[in-house]
Design a protein around this motif. Structure first.
Motif, PDB file in Angstrom:
ATOM      1  N   ASN A  12       0.855  -1.185   0.000  1.00  0.00           N
ATOM      2  CA  ASN A  12       0.000   0.000   0.000  1.00  0.00           C
ATOM      3  C   ASN A  12       0.897   1.243   0.000  1.00  0.00           C
ATOM      4  OD1 ASN A  12      -2.316   1.627   0.218  1.00  0.00           O
ATOM      5  ND2 ASN A  12      -2.078   1.726   2.443  1.00  0.00           N
ATOM      6  N   ILE A  13       0.642   2.156  -0.941  1.00  0.00           N
ATOM      7  CA  ILE A  13       1.419   3.385  -1.051  1.00  0.00           C
ATOM      8  C   ILE A  13       0.632   4.527  -0.410  1.00  0.00           C
ATOM      9  CG2 ILE A  13       2.603   5.001  -2.564  1.00  0.00           C
ATOM     10  CD1 ILE A  13       3.792   2.222  -2.665  1.00  0.00           C
ATOM     11  N   VAL A  14       1.240   5.221   0.562  1.00  0.00           N
ATOM     12  CA  VAL A  14       0.615   6.366   1.232  1.00  0.00           C
ATOM     13  C   VAL A  14       1.450   7.604   0.919  1.00  0.00           C
ATOM     14  CG1 VAL A  14      -0.052   7.406   3.430  1.00  0.00           C
ATOM     15  CG2 VAL A  14      -0.326   4.939   3.084  1.00  0.00           C
ATOM     16  N   LYS A  15       0.766   8.623   0.340  1.00  0.00           N
ATOM     17  CA  LYS A  15       1.472   9.855  -0.016  1.00  0.00           C
ATOM     18  C   LYS A  15       0.991  11.016   0.860  1.00  0.00           C
ATOM     19  CE  LYS A  15       0.477  10.193  -4.346  1.00  0.00           C
ATOM     20  NZ  LYS A  15       0.491  10.838  -5.676  1.00  0.00           N
ATOM     21  N   GLU A  16       1.962  11.803   1.343  1.00  0.00           N
ATOM     22  CA  GLU A  16       1.665  13.059   2.042  1.00  0.00           C
ATOM     23  C   GLU A  16       2.517  14.140   1.383  1.00  0.00           C
ATOM     24  OE1 GLU A  16       2.185  12.813   6.241  1.00  0.00           O
ATOM     25  OE2 GLU A  16       0.799  11.125   6.489  1.00  0.00           O
ATOM     26  N   ILE A  17       1.996  14.678   0.276  1.00  0.00           N
ATOM     27  CA  ILE A  17       2.741  15.660  -0.510  1.00  0.00           C
ATOM     28  C   ILE A  17       2.165  17.050  -0.248  1.00  0.00           C
ATOM     29  CG2 ILE A  17       3.575  16.299  -2.785  1.00  0.00           C
ATOM     30  CD1 ILE A  17       4.451  13.517  -1.924  1.00  0.00           C
ATOM     31  N   GLU A  18       2.996  17.961   0.194  1.00  0.00           N
ATOM     32  CA  GLU A  18       2.546  19.323   0.442  1.00  0.00           C
ATOM     33  C   GLU A  18       2.123  19.968  -0.883  1.00  0.00           C
ATOM     34  OE1 GLU A  18       4.620  23.549   1.616  1.00  0.00           O
ATOM     35  OE2 GLU A  18       5.261  21.780   2.756  1.00  0.00           O
ATOM     36  N   PRO A  19       0.919  20.561  -0.916  1.00  0.00           N
ATOM     37  CA  PRO A  19       0.458  21.157  -2.174  1.00  0.00           C
ATOM     38  C   PRO A  19       1.153  22.498  -2.458  1.00  0.00           C
ATOM     39  CG  PRO A  19      -1.151  21.528  -0.450  1.00  0.00           C
ATOM     40  CD  PRO A  19      -0.088  20.638   0.145  1.00  0.00           C
ATOM     41  N   HIS A  20       1.127  22.868  -3.728  1.00  0.00           N
ATOM     42  CA  HIS A  20       1.613  24.185  -4.178  1.00  0.00           C
ATOM     43  C   HIS A  20       3.084  24.442  -3.823  1.00  0.00           C
ATOM     44  CE1 HIS A  20      -2.628  24.738  -4.828  1.00  0.00           C
ATOM     45  NE2 HIS A  20      -2.906  24.745  -3.530  1.00  0.00           N
ATOM     46  N   MET A  21       3.889  23.396  -3.905  1.00  0.00           N
ATOM     47  CA  MET A  21       5.328  23.597  -3.700  1.00  0.00           C
ATOM     48  C   MET A  21       5.935  24.206  -4.954  1.00  0.00           C
ATOM     49  SD  MET A  21       6.746  20.273  -1.604  1.00  0.00           S
ATOM     50  CE  MET A  21       6.169  19.079  -2.797  1.00  0.00           C
ATOM     51  N   PRO A  22       6.982  25.025  -4.821  1.00  0.00           N
ATOM     52  CA  PRO A  22       7.616  25.601  -6.017  1.00  0.00           C
ATOM     53  C   PRO A  22       8.310  24.522  -6.843  1.00  0.00           C
ATOM     54  CG  PRO A  22       8.914  26.080  -4.064  1.00  0.00           C
ATOM     55  CD  PRO A  22       7.642  25.460  -3.584  1.00  0.00           C
ATOM     56  N   ALA A  23       8.530  24.822  -8.111  1.00  0.00           N
ATOM     57  CA  ALA A  23       9.252  23.889  -8.978  1.00  0.00           C
ATOM     58  C   ALA A  23      10.722  23.871  -8.593  1.00  0.00           C
ATOM     59  CB  ALA A  23       9.083  24.300 -10.441  1.00  0.00           C
ATOM     60  N   MET A  24      11.318  22.667  -8.673  1.00  0.00           N
ATOM     61  CA  MET A  24      12.742  22.568  -8.354  1.00  0.00           C
ATOM     62  C   MET A  24      13.547  22.423  -9.636  1.00  0.00           C
ATOM     63  SD  MET A  24      13.346  18.738  -6.830  1.00  0.00           S
ATOM     64  CE  MET A  24      15.069  19.127  -6.555  1.00  0.00           C
ATOM     65  N   LEU A  25      14.835  22.675  -9.539  1.00  0.00           N
ATOM     66  CA  LEU A  25      15.731  22.628 -10.689  1.00  0.00           C
ATOM     67  C   LEU A  25      16.763  21.546 -10.461  1.00  0.00           C
ATOM     68  CD1 LEU A  25      16.257  24.172 -13.360  1.00  0.00           C
ATOM     69  CD2 LEU A  25      17.959  25.504 -12.117  1.00  0.00           C
ATOM     70  N   GLY A  26      16.892  20.606 -11.435  1.00  0.00           N
ATOM     71  CA  GLY A  26      17.855  19.537 -11.302  1.00  0.00           C
ATOM     72  C   GLY A  26      17.762  18.572 -12.456  1.00  0.00           C
ATOM     73  N   ASP A  27      18.470  17.467 -12.362  1.00  0.00           N
ATOM     74  CA  ASP A  27      18.444  16.409 -13.375  1.00  0.00           C
ATOM     75  C   ASP A  27      17.333  15.442 -13.000  1.00  0.00           C
ATOM     76  OD1 ASP A  27      18.852  14.146 -14.953  1.00  0.00           O
ATOM     77  OD2 ASP A  27      21.006  14.530 -15.073  1.00  0.00           O
ATOM     78  N   MET A  28      16.198  15.569 -13.665  1.00  0.00           N
ATOM     79  CA  MET A  28      15.036  14.767 -13.312  1.00  0.00           C
ATOM     80  C   MET A  28      15.307  13.273 -13.501  1.00  0.00           C
ATOM     81  SD  MET A  28      11.129  15.268 -14.636  1.00  0.00           S
ATOM     82  CE  MET A  28       9.786  14.307 -13.947  1.00  0.00           C
ATOM     83  N   GLY A  29      16.064  12.925 -14.549  1.00  0.00           N
ATOM     84  CA  GLY A  29      16.354  11.518 -14.810  1.00  0.00           C
ATOM     85  C   GLY A  29      17.163  10.885 -13.695  1.00  0.00           C
ATOM     86  N   GLN A  30      18.185  11.584 -13.229  1.00  0.00           N
ATOM     87  CA  GLN A  30      19.010  11.034 -12.145  1.00  0.00           C
ATOM     88  C   GLN A  30      18.210  10.928 -10.853  1.00  0.00           C
ATOM     89  OE1 GLN A  30      22.714  13.006 -11.575  1.00  0.00           O
ATOM     90  NE2 GLN A  30      23.542  12.429 -13.566  1.00  0.00           N
ATOM     91  N   LEU A  31      17.416  11.951 -10.537  1.00  0.00           N
ATOM     92  CA  LEU A  31      16.626  11.902  -9.306  1.00  0.00           C
ATOM     93  C   LEU A  31      15.571  10.799  -9.388  1.00  0.00           C
ATOM     94  CD1 LEU A  31      16.178  15.717  -8.591  1.00  0.00           C
ATOM     95  CD2 LEU A  31      17.661  14.104  -7.393  1.00  0.00           C
ATOM     96  N   GLN A  32      15.044  10.551 -10.600  1.00  0.00           N
ATOM     97  CA  GLN A  32      14.104   9.450 -10.780  1.00  0.00           C
ATOM     98  C   GLN A  32      14.779   8.131 -10.423  1.00  0.00           C
ATOM     99  OE1 GLN A  32      12.868   8.447 -14.846  1.00  0.00           O
ATOM    100  NE2 GLN A  32      10.744   8.608 -14.149  1.00  0.00           N
ATOM    101  N   GLN A  33      16.037   7.989 -10.815  1.00  0.00           N
ATOM    102  CA  GLN A  33      16.791   6.777 -10.496  1.00  0.00           C
ATOM    103  C   GLN A  33      16.923   6.597  -8.980  1.00  0.00           C
ATOM    104  OE1 GLN A  33      20.502   6.608 -12.562  1.00  0.00           O
ATOM    105  NE2 GLN A  33      21.268   4.867 -11.400  1.00  0.00           N
ATOM    106  N   VAL A  34      17.112   7.726  -8.256  1.00  0.00           N
ATOM    107  CA  VAL A  34      17.247   7.666  -6.787  1.00  0.00           C
ATOM    108  C   VAL A  34      15.966   7.147  -6.150  1.00  0.00           C
ATOM    109  CG1 VAL A  34      17.538   9.042  -4.698  1.00  0.00           C
ATOM    110  CG2 VAL A  34      18.990   9.484  -6.675  1.00  0.00           C
ATOM    111  N   PHE A  35      14.814   7.734  -6.532  1.00  0.00           N
ATOM    112  CA  PHE A  35      13.561   7.369  -5.873  1.00  0.00           C
ATOM    113  C   PHE A  35      13.110   5.960  -6.246  1.00  0.00           C
ATOM    114  CE2 PHE A  35      13.278  12.044  -5.577  1.00  0.00           C
ATOM    115  CZ  PHE A  35      13.124  12.134  -4.204  1.00  0.00           C
ATOM    116  N   ILE A  36      13.326   5.584  -7.494  1.00  0.00           N
ATOM    117  CA  ILE A  36      12.980   4.204  -7.886  1.00  0.00           C
ATOM    118  C   ILE A  36      13.788   3.219  -7.057  1.00  0.00           C
ATOM    119  CG2 ILE A  36      13.196   2.521  -9.766  1.00  0.00           C
ATOM    120  CD1 ILE A  36      12.383   4.740 -11.706  1.00  0.00           C
ATOM    121  N   ASN A  37      15.077   3.523  -6.859  1.00  0.00           N
ATOM    122  CA  ASN A  37      15.926   2.634  -6.058  1.00  0.00           C
ATOM    123  C   ASN A  37      15.408   2.531  -4.620  1.00  0.00           C
ATOM    124  OD1 ASN A  37      18.584   1.141  -5.680  1.00  0.00           O
ATOM    125  ND2 ASN A  37      18.783   2.763  -4.139  1.00  0.00           N
TER     126      ASN A  37
END
Length: 645
Positions: free
Chosen positions: A506-531
């Motif tokens: 079961n996946i439970v998300k608590e994401i704060e709404p209306h956060m500003p956009a961040m700047l970075g390498d989305m592909g690399q960060l995707q690799q971090v979270f998938i791991n």
């Protein structure tokens, strides 16, 4: 010999106008030789306060008969008693001896042996002084004898009549005022005493004699005067009323003594004490002074800050064991008395623990010394330095050193990995091509095809490891772009939740709404979270709950993301290794030990940090903190990220 002292006027001993800091007239310290009934009567009147008017203090009694009434009574009162009258001579401050034995031989012995500065009152004179039926001649002799005694006292004595004329003075008064009897007697007190033309109260000055006449109460105080040369002098004076048989005030007695030297000495001591206290209190370190039994005498502000106790609280409790382990204190005293830990009587800085008011144990450095006076230990002083900041700095330095070593190690491994990966990648590609050709040629031999499939499988696994090594060796982030963190997390979850291992999670998300956009390498960060998501699933063996929490902290301009699982947690003995390259807790063949190392490298390149927490209740939470904008600019050319499978 049966007689009793005449009842002296009561002076309201506890209701005088005595200043708090003003010393009273020192007592006429008296010893009695002869412990019979006469001694008993005098002691009784003394205990009832009837001798207070003349400031008599009985400090010793001697009697050959230890069972005599007066001797026994004196012992019960706590007065020094002896069967040898010569022992009385050793009493400090003795002014007067009263002989009540009735023996002329004893009187002669006393006259011959007594110290020269001690007056003697024989039993006959005592009878004249205190027997109500004494004849006028005997009273006069007694008066003369009393005058002799008073003349021997070191106080200026002056008796003043109601009209403020002087009736009696002693020799000390005459000597210190440079007067004769004729120049003092029957003259106005204010003229003789202060060389004034009018009474003190008429000149706006306080008149103690007048006050006593009006109130009937004794006054004791200190007065300050100026000499003709302008020098300031101090006198302590006691002014008391003299009553007649009807209780009327007929005269006033003033006893005075110059205490200028003592006042000056006291002021110098007060200055030194104030300076000493200021030095103690202004010290950053905690300073404590205790007596030989451990009772706290000084507890400075530094110690208050260190322990949370106030000096008043420590003084009320009264002992250093309030904040200091008593066994440690005894051990430190042993060290100070030996020469094994510094000079004898001193303790070189040693680390120990003390308790705060809240019960917290805090580390301190203690330096201590034994305080001695005339060769005897009268206490000890200790200086306590708070080591918490030093220890914290030491931990931070050790951590920084560890991080530098780790960074250097990772950099070295990265360079090596890049070289090895490039060298191995080409032969692996050849192995894979020939294995696929071999597989094609063995279409009719299924039993051999299984072996070739295994070769291809293991070769692909090697190429995957090589690709991860290449990813680990990267020293900068790829092309930067602006994106929403929530979309990044959702895209990662969409990828992993389609796998069979996530069907019972079961996946439970608590994401704060209306956060500003961040700047970075989305592909690399995707690799971090998938791991992290895959590791969480593996830790729970495919059953449980993964909680993803993200928020933006504006005060630090950073994002904080937490990924929590309900697994068994990370064993304490391996927690310092999980970010090491090639270290894995997974079974052989399932993990390469590169996932968390690569993830940490990617987060670091983005200017962020990654850490984990393992609550006692179980589970693991990985916490990532990323800045709003990465600290390192990206490169335009695409970089190899992984192998398409």
């Amino acid at each position: 010999m049966n007689f009793k002292l005449p009842t002296l006027p009561k002076t309201s001993r506890n209701k005088t106008d005595l200043d708090k800091n003003s010393p009273s007239l020192p007592a006429l310290n008296t010893a009695i030789v002869g412990g019979g009934k006469a001694c008993f009567e005098i002691l009784k009147q003394y205990q009832e306060g009837q001798l207070d008017q003349i400031h008599m203090k009985i400090i010793g009694v001697s009697s050959l008969d230890p069972l005599a009434d007066g001797y026994v009574y004196a012992k019960e009162m706590g007065i020094f008693t002896t069967t040898d009258y010569k022992d009385l001579y050793t009493i400090d401050g003795l002014n007067l001896i009263i002989e009540l034995t009735g023996s002329d031989d004893m009187l002669k012995h006393l006259l011959r042996t007594k110290p020269g500065n001690v007056a003697l009152l024989d039993h006959k004179t005592a009878r004249l002084l205190w027997t109500a039926e004494a004849h006028l001649r005997e009273e006069e002799r007694a008066r003369q004898h009393t005058q002799t005694i008073l003349d021997s006292l070191p106080y200026r004595l002056m008796v003043v009549n109601e009209d403020m004329t002087i009736s009696m003075v002693n020799k000390t008064f005459l000597k210190e005022n440079n007067l004769t009897y004729e120049e003092a007697l029957r003259k106005k007190c204010y003229k003789v005493r202060y060389n004034r033309q009018w009474p003190c109260y008429e000149m706006g000055e306080r008149c103690y004699l007048n006050e006593v006449k009006k109130t009937g109460k004794t006054v004791s105080t200190i007065i300050e005067t100026k000499t003709e040369e302008g020098e300031t002098r101090f006198d302590t004076i006691t002014v008391a009323p003299i009553f007649d048989e009807q209780g009327n005030i007929v005269q006033v007695l003033e006893a005075a003594r110059d205490i200028t030297d003592r006042i000056r000495l006291q002021r110098e001591i007060q200055k030194s004490k104030a300076f000493f206290q200021n030095v103690i209190q202004s010290s950053v370190d905690g300073i404590v002074v205790v007596d030989p039994k451990g009772h706290v005498i000084i507890f400075n502000e530094g110690m208050e800050r260190l322990t949370g106790y106030t000096a008043e609280e420590i003084m009320d409790r009264g002992h250093l064991s309030t904040f200091y382990d008593i066994e440690t204190a005894r051990e430190n005293m042993k060290k100070m008395r030996s020469d094994q830990h510094g000079s004898v009587g001193k303790l070189n800085p040693t680390t120990m623990m003390i308790r705060t008011k809240s019960g917290e144990e805090i580390p301190v450095s203690l330096s201590a010394s034994i305080i001695r006076s005339e060769g005897k230990e009268i206490g000890s002083v200790g200086a306590f330095t708070d080591l918490r900041e030093i220890f914290q700095m030491r931990r931070e330095l050790e951590e920084a050193h560890f991080q530098l070593v780790q960074s250097d190690k990772i950099a070295s491994v990265g360079r090596m990995a890049a070289g090895v990966a490039h060298e191995i990648n080409n032969p692996l590609a050849g192995v894979l091509i020939y294995a696929e050709l071999l597989q094609e040629s063995l279409k009719d031999k299924p039993e051999q095809q299984e072996d070739v499939k295994e070769i291809i499988k293991q070769t692909l696994r090697c190429k995957k490891i090589v690709s991860e090594l290449l990813e680990f060796s990267r020293q900068s982030i790829g092309k930067e772009s602006a994106f929403e963190l929530e979309k990044l997390i959702d895209s990662c979850l969409n990828l992993v939740t389609k796998q069979a291992t996530f069907q019972d999670i079961n996946i439970v998300k608590e994401i704060e709404p209306h956060m500003p956009a961040m700047l970075g390498d989305m592909g690399q960060l995707q690799q971090v979270f998938i791991n992290l998501f895959i590791n969480a699933s593996d830790a729970m063996e495919g059953v449980g709950e993964i909680k993803v929490k993200a928020e933006y902290r504006s005060e630090k301009s950073s994002f904080v993301i937490g990924v929590s699982d309900q697994g068994p947690g990370i064993p304490e003995e391996v927690r310092d290794k999980i970010f090491d390259i090639f270290y894995t807790t997974k079974p052989v063949g399932k993990g390469t030990g590169l996932g968390l190392s690569i993830s940490q490298n990617i987060i670091n390149l983005h200017g962020g940090s990654i850490r984990f927490e393992c609550p006692p209740t179980g589970g693991t939470t990985f916490i990532i903190e990323l800045p709003l904008e990465s600290t390192e600019g990206g490169v335009e050319e695409p970089l190899f990220i992984g192998l398409d499978e």
